[in-house]
Scaffold this motif. Structure first.
Motif, mmCIF file in Angstrom:
data_model
loop_
_atom_site.group_PDB
_atom_site.id
_atom_site.type_symbol
_atom_site.label_atom_id
_atom_site.label_comp_id
_atom_site.label_asym_id
_atom_site.label_seq_id
_atom_site.Cartn_x
_atom_site.Cartn_y
_atom_site.Cartn_z
ATOM 1 N N GLU A 180 0.772 -1.220 -0.281
ATOM 2 C CA GLU A 180 -0.106 0.279 0.298
ATOM 3 C C GLU A 180 1.040 1.147 -0.107
ATOM 4 N N ASP A 181 2.141 1.221 0.420
ATOM 5 C CA ASP A 181 3.292 2.322 0.107
ATOM 6 C C ASP A 181 4.349 2.385 -0.962
ATOM 7 N N MET A 182 3.379 1.342 -2.095
ATOM 8 C CA MET A 182 4.728 1.722 -3.099
ATOM 9 C C MET A 182 4.266 2.516 -3.696
ATOM 10 N N ILE A 183 5.832 3.614 -4.495
ATOM 11 C CA ILE A 183 5.043 4.448 -4.777
ATOM 12 C C ILE A 183 5.307 4.501 -6.883
ATOM 13 N N TRP A 184 3.862 3.985 -7.539
ATOM 14 C CA TRP A 184 3.497 3.408 -8.040
ATOM 15 C C TRP A 184 4.225 4.388 -9.253
ATOM 16 N N TRP A 185 4.458 5.348 -9.280
ATOM 17 C CA TRP A 185 4.960 6.042 -10.807
ATOM 18 C C TRP A 185 6.742 5.782 -10.780
ATOM 19 N N ALA A 186 7.049 5.401 -9.967
ATOM 20 C CA ALA A 186 9.422 4.926 -9.842
ATOM 21 C C ALA A 186 8.789 3.742 -10.613
ATOM 22 N N MET A 187 7.917 2.460 -10.169
ATOM 23 C CA MET A 187 7.944 1.318 -9.990
ATOM 24 C C MET A 187 7.520 1.299 -12.416
ATOM 25 N N ILE A 188 6.685 1.971 -12.725
ATOM 26 C CA ILE A 188 6.055 1.831 -14.392
ATOM 27 C C ILE A 188 7.187 3.048 -14.765
ATOM 28 N N LEU A 189 7.830 4.006 -14.196
ATOM 29 C CA LEU A 189 9.393 4.700 -14.415
ATOM 30 C C LEU A 189 10.022 3.300 -14.680
ATOM 31 N N SER A 190 10.180 2.813 -14.119
ATOM 32 C CA SER A 190 11.604 1.526 -14.161
ATOM 33 C C SER A 190 10.569 0.398 -15.001
ATOM 34 N N ASN A 191 10.261 -0.030 -15.013
ATOM 35 C CA ASN A 191 9.514 -0.867 -16.352
ATOM 36 C C ASN A 191 10.054 0.309 -17.526
ATOM 37 N N LEU A 192 9.468 1.461 -17.702
ATOM 38 C CA LEU A 192 9.788 1.336 -19.085
ATOM 39 C C LEU A 192 10.927 2.343 -19.616
ATOM 40 N N ALA A 193 12.047 2.620 -19.045
ATOM 41 C CA ALA A 193 13.320 2.587 -18.513
ATOM 42 C C ALA A 193 14.126 1.524 -18.912
ATOM 43 N N TRP A 194 13.749 0.361 -18.338
ATOM 44 C CA TRP A 194 14.284 -0.905 -18.946
ATOM 45 C C TRP A 194 13.525 -1.911 -20.383
ATOM 46 N N ALA A 195 12.637 -1.508 -20.133
ATOM 47 C CA ALA A 195 12.058 -1.787 -21.801
ATOM 48 C C ALA A 195 13.108 -0.952 -23.056
ATOM 49 N N PHE A 196 12.854 0.793 -23.000
ATOM 50 C CA PHE A 196 13.319 1.535 -23.625
ATOM 51 C C PHE A 196 15.443 1.115 -23.821
ATOM 52 N N LEU A 197 15.541 0.454 -23.109
ATOM 53 C CA LEU A 197 17.318 -0.091 -23.042
ATOM 54 C C LEU A 197 16.945 -0.536 -23.825
ATOM 55 N N LEU A 198 16.280 -1.668 -23.947
ATOM 56 C CA LEU A 198 16.497 -3.277 -24.610
ATOM 57 C C LEU A 198 16.131 -2.738 -26.674
ATOM 58 N N ALA A 199 15.126 -1.854 -25.972
ATOM 59 C CA ALA A 199 14.229 -1.271 -27.740
ATOM 60 C C ALA A 199 15.130 -0.670 -28.196
ATOM 61 N N TYR A 200 16.158 0.292 -27.409
ATOM 62 C CA TYR A 200 17.238 1.166 -28.064
ATOM 63 C C TYR A 200 17.951 0.202 -28.812
ATOM 64 N N ILE A 201 18.485 -0.062 -27.990
ATOM 65 C CA ILE A 201 20.296 -1.592 -27.782
ATOM 66 C C ILE A 201 19.438 -2.412 -29.393
ATOM 67 N N PHE A 202 17.987 -2.937 -29.454
ATOM 68 C CA PHE A 202 18.066 -4.084 -30.325
ATOM 69 C C PHE A 202 17.849 -2.996 -31.422
ATOM 70 N N ALA A 246 17.663 -12.461 -22.598
ATOM 71 C CA ALA A 246 18.133 -12.885 -21.475
ATOM 72 C C ALA A 246 19.632 -12.684 -21.377
ATOM 73 N N LEU A 247 20.364 -13.096 -22.069
ATOM 74 C CA LEU A 247 22.030 -12.363 -22.226
ATOM 75 C C LEU A 247 22.784 -11.031 -21.396
ATOM 76 N N ILE A 248 21.871 -9.734 -22.184
ATOM 77 C CA ILE A 248 21.290 -8.584 -21.000
ATOM 78 C C ILE A 248 20.612 -8.916 -20.224
ATOM 79 N N SER A 249 19.964 -9.272 -20.046
ATOM 80 C CA SER A 249 19.503 -9.681 -18.271
ATOM 81 C C SER A 249 20.231 -10.001 -17.432
ATOM 82 N N LEU A 250 20.762 -11.349 -17.938
ATOM 83 C CA LEU A 250 21.871 -11.990 -16.646
ATOM 84 C C LEU A 250 22.709 -11.633 -16.189
#
Length: 139
Positions: free
Chosen positions: A46-68, A85-89
């Motif tokens: 109930e105390d999670m900071i949702w905007w930060a969680m959403i931006l975290s997922n977006l930043a990670w996905a954007f990094l992968l999409a950009y590299i790809f 898989a390799l980048i995440s590992l």
């Protein structure tokens, strides 16, 4: 480089990443991870900071999409899966070993190893989706 294409792939990847994180960490492995991590560092849901969680997922996905798209020319499900898989590992091994070395986040190595495995699986799936989307959108 087509930033619209990268942005669409990143948004789709972020949505997949968010729901995979919820499924794996918030549902299937919740009790296991609680037993193997220092829970004093975790916020109650109930105390999670949702905007930060959403931006975290977006930043990670954007990094992968950009590299790809920019450097790897990845535009298929299979290539996205293996690269994700390799980048995440490598990324999760680096972070998790660092956290294990200088914090009390992990109670034992089991929690760390499972976290690395889950991050790798999530990265593979998110990478596959991003690769697929990049291949479907025309320049």
């Amino acid at each position: 480089m087509n930033m619209k294409k990268v942005s669409i792939a990143a948004i789709v990847g972020a949505v997949v990443s968010f729901f995979l994180g919820w499924l794996l960490y918030g549902f299937l492995l919740k009790d296991f991870m609680e037993a193997h991590m220092n829970n004093s560092t975790m916020r109650p849901e109930e105390d999670m900071i949702w905007w930060a969680m959403i931006l975290s997922n977006l930043a990670w996905a954007f990094l992968l999409a950009y590299i790809f798209n920019r450097w790897a020319n990845i535009s298929t499900l299979g290539a996205g899966l293996s690269a994700g898989a390799l980048i995440s590992l490598l990324f999760s091994v680096s972070l998790s070993l660092g956290w294990y070395a200088f914090s009390t986040l992990y109670v034992d190595m089991t929690g760390m190893l499972v976290d690395i495995a889950m991050s790798t699986i999530m990265g593979a799936i998110v990478g596959a989706v991003i690769g697929l989307v990049l291949g479907k959108i025309k320049d």
